[in-house]
Design an enzyme around this catalytic site. Structure first.
Site, PDB file in Angstrom:
ATOM      1  N   ASP A  38      -4.271  -4.023  15.144  1.00  0.00           N
ATOM      2  CA  ASP A  38      -5.513  -4.783  15.284  1.00  0.00           C
ATOM      3  C   ASP A  38      -5.780  -4.953  16.776  1.00  0.00           C
ATOM      4  O   ASP A  38      -4.895  -5.383  17.517  1.00  0.00           O
ATOM      5  CB  ASP A  38      -5.385  -6.161  14.632  1.00  0.00           C
ATOM      6  CG  ASP A  38      -5.446  -6.073  13.112  1.00  0.00           C
ATOM      7  OD1 ASP A  38      -5.866  -5.015  12.604  1.00  0.00           O
ATOM      8  OD2 ASP A  38      -5.069  -7.051  12.443  1.00  0.00           O
ATOM      9  N   ASP A  45     -10.801  -5.076   1.211  1.00  0.00           N
ATOM     10  CA  ASP A  45     -10.091  -6.356   1.237  1.00  0.00           C
ATOM     11  C   ASP A  45     -10.282  -7.008  -0.126  1.00  0.00           C
ATOM     12  O   ASP A  45     -11.411  -7.221  -0.570  1.00  0.00           O
ATOM     13  CB  ASP A  45     -10.649  -7.262   2.343  1.00  0.00           C
ATOM     14  CG  ASP A  45     -10.317  -6.729   3.732  1.00  0.00           C
ATOM     15  OD1 ASP A  45      -9.300  -6.024   3.857  1.00  0.00           O
ATOM     16  OD2 ASP A  45     -11.072  -7.017   4.673  1.00  0.00           O
TER      17      ASP A  45
END
Lengths: 259, 207
Positions: free
Chosen positions: A11, A130
């Site tokens: 990330d 997600d």
């Protein structure tokens, strides 16, 4: 015989490596280019960069990161986070990304998947999902629901339905990310991964929850995933990439062992 | 070390091939002008995408003719992925007549095992069938990165230098004379891939 893949996800926020726990409390943990190089040399099969930069005026920093990584790392490189249209995808491809991950923007506007597939080829479009566990209802028969905006916004869309729809629209690969498991280090959501992997004919990457080598083994066997994605396990130095691959290989999972 | 041109025909990520050449010290340039392909010392012919649009684009640019000319002159030429596929006679993808540098067809994977996904995507072992200067140093267990839904079926077995296996064996490195091509992506296959590109950079086009 095709090997299973070990993928590391980095990330990146404002050009720096960050790791989130349940999508909040991000903190800087180093230089993404350096980490990418380290994992590549240690036998990583594929890299994913996720841009979690909040402000849009800092987006170009990500293109620089991708460019620097692509100069030194000769394995497939996938980039996502904030891809809203074909031009975002093309910019990242030019910077050096093979594959482009689409996520929230595709849930809001599914044509994004087909537009990207048309522009850069199906095999280069990764649909990142997600997902949270819910009670199965008529609207959400699989008992799993799509969420967006880093897990904050439930969409009332069934996750299994969305996986099939994503495949139909031209996605070449799916990332199945359980936000319930993400950051917990208690293991992947294998029921979810298996359900989706058995339903589609494109590769499925298990994501969210890896904490121990056996979690990877479970995702690749019981979860029927084609690849396992790790983050904190390797970022904090608890495990090395080569160590995870050796573990899986020793337990009979086909892995790439010479590099 | 000599120079190479990378053929630009709107097919895929040429820059990753360019970066890999740079990494092994092969001076390479991405070109869209057929004349530069004809006069090149070495040609790399990559490609990701569909056979139909790739052939259209090649012809529109006069690149098909340029490739034939370069090959007739003996220029060492490396095809990658779609670059390999369109070197055969015919591809099932978009029902396309292709360049015919090597006899044979390109077929879509039709697999019995429902657990095997198409495209064939990921790392797979490349097994040497016949020595070739570009494959020198290949060791048992070496894996390369593949992404493809179609695979080559050359008419003659002596064109096949290496095979891989996805439910059934298929040719993944083929060649004839000064032409050599891989179904996998050496530019994305780590050290073993870079070694292959480095061998190509030194290859004189004979085998």
């Amino acid at each position: 015989m095709l090997s299973k893949r070990l993928i590391a996800c980095l990330d990146v926020r404002d050009g720096k490596l960050a790791k989130s726990i349940k999508f909040v409390d991000t903190k800087d943990i180093g230089d993404p280019v350096e980490k990418a190089r380290e994992y590549y040399v240690d036998g990583l099969d594929e890299l994913v960069f996720y841009d979690i930069t909040a402000s849009s005026d800092k987006r170009n920093i990500m293109l620089d990161v991708v460019e620097h990584v692509a100069e030194q790392v000769f394995i497939p490189l996938s980039v996502g986070g904030g891809v809203r249209n074909v031009s975002d995808a093309t910019d990242l491809r030019l910077a050096g990304a093979e594959k482009i991950n689409v996520n929230s923007a595709a849930v809001k506007r599914p044509e994004l998947i087909s537009e990207c597939a048309e522009a850069i080829g199906n095999q280069n479009v990764v649909l990142s999902m997600d997902i949270r566990k819910v009670e199965a209802t008529k609207e959400l028969p699989s008992g799993y629901e799509m969420v967006i905006n880093g897990g904050r916004t439930p969409m009332g869309i069934d996750a299994l339905w969305w996986a099939l729809e994503g495949e139909r629209l031209g996605a070449g690969e799916l990332v199945v990310n359980s936000i319930d498991a993400d950051g917990t280090r208690n293991g992947y959501e294998n029921n979810l991964t298996r359900m989706i992997s058995e339903a589609v004919r494109i590769p499925v990457i298990a994501s969210g929850g890896a904490g121990k080598p056996e979690h990877l083994y479970d995702a690749l066997t019981e979860g029927k995933a084609d690849a396992a994605l790790v983050a904190s396990m390797v970022h904090y130095g608890d495990y090395r990439v080569s160590e995870l691959k050796s573990y899986l290989h020793d337990r009979g999972v086909k892995m790439r062992m010479s590099w | 070390m000599s120079r190479a041109v990378i053929v630009d025909y709107d097919a895929g990520n040429l820059r990753s091939v360019h970066r890999a050449c740079h990494e092994v010290g092969l001076d390479a340039e991405i070109v869209a002008d057929p004349a530069q392909v004809v006069s090149a010392e070495r040609v790399i012919f990559p490609g990701v995408g569909a056979a139909g649009s790739a052939m259209k684009s090649l012809k529109a640019r006069g690149m098909d003719q340029a490739l034939h000319e370069a090959l007739d002159k003996g220029t060492p030429t490396l095809g990658i992925c779609l670059g390999l596929q369109i070197s055969l006679d015919y591809s099932e993808e978009n029902d396309t007549t292709t360049l015919g540098l090597i006899g044979g067809n390109v077929r879509r994977f039709a697999l019995d095992d429902p657990a095997l996904k198409v495209p064939h995507m990921g790392w797979n072992e490349v097994v040497l069938k016949k020595p070739h200067p570009v494959l020198e140093g290949l060791e048992p267990g070496d894996e390369f990165y593949f992404v493809h839904a179609y695979y080559p079926e050359p008419a003659e077995a002596d064109c096949v230098y290496a095979e891989s296996e996805y439910e059934h064996p298929f040719a993944c490195a083929i060649g004839r004379g000064n032409y050599f091509a891989t179904q996998f992506h050496p530019e994305k296959s780590g050290r073993v891939g870079l070694r292959l590109i480095s061998r190509f950079a030194q290859w004189d086009g004979t085998c």
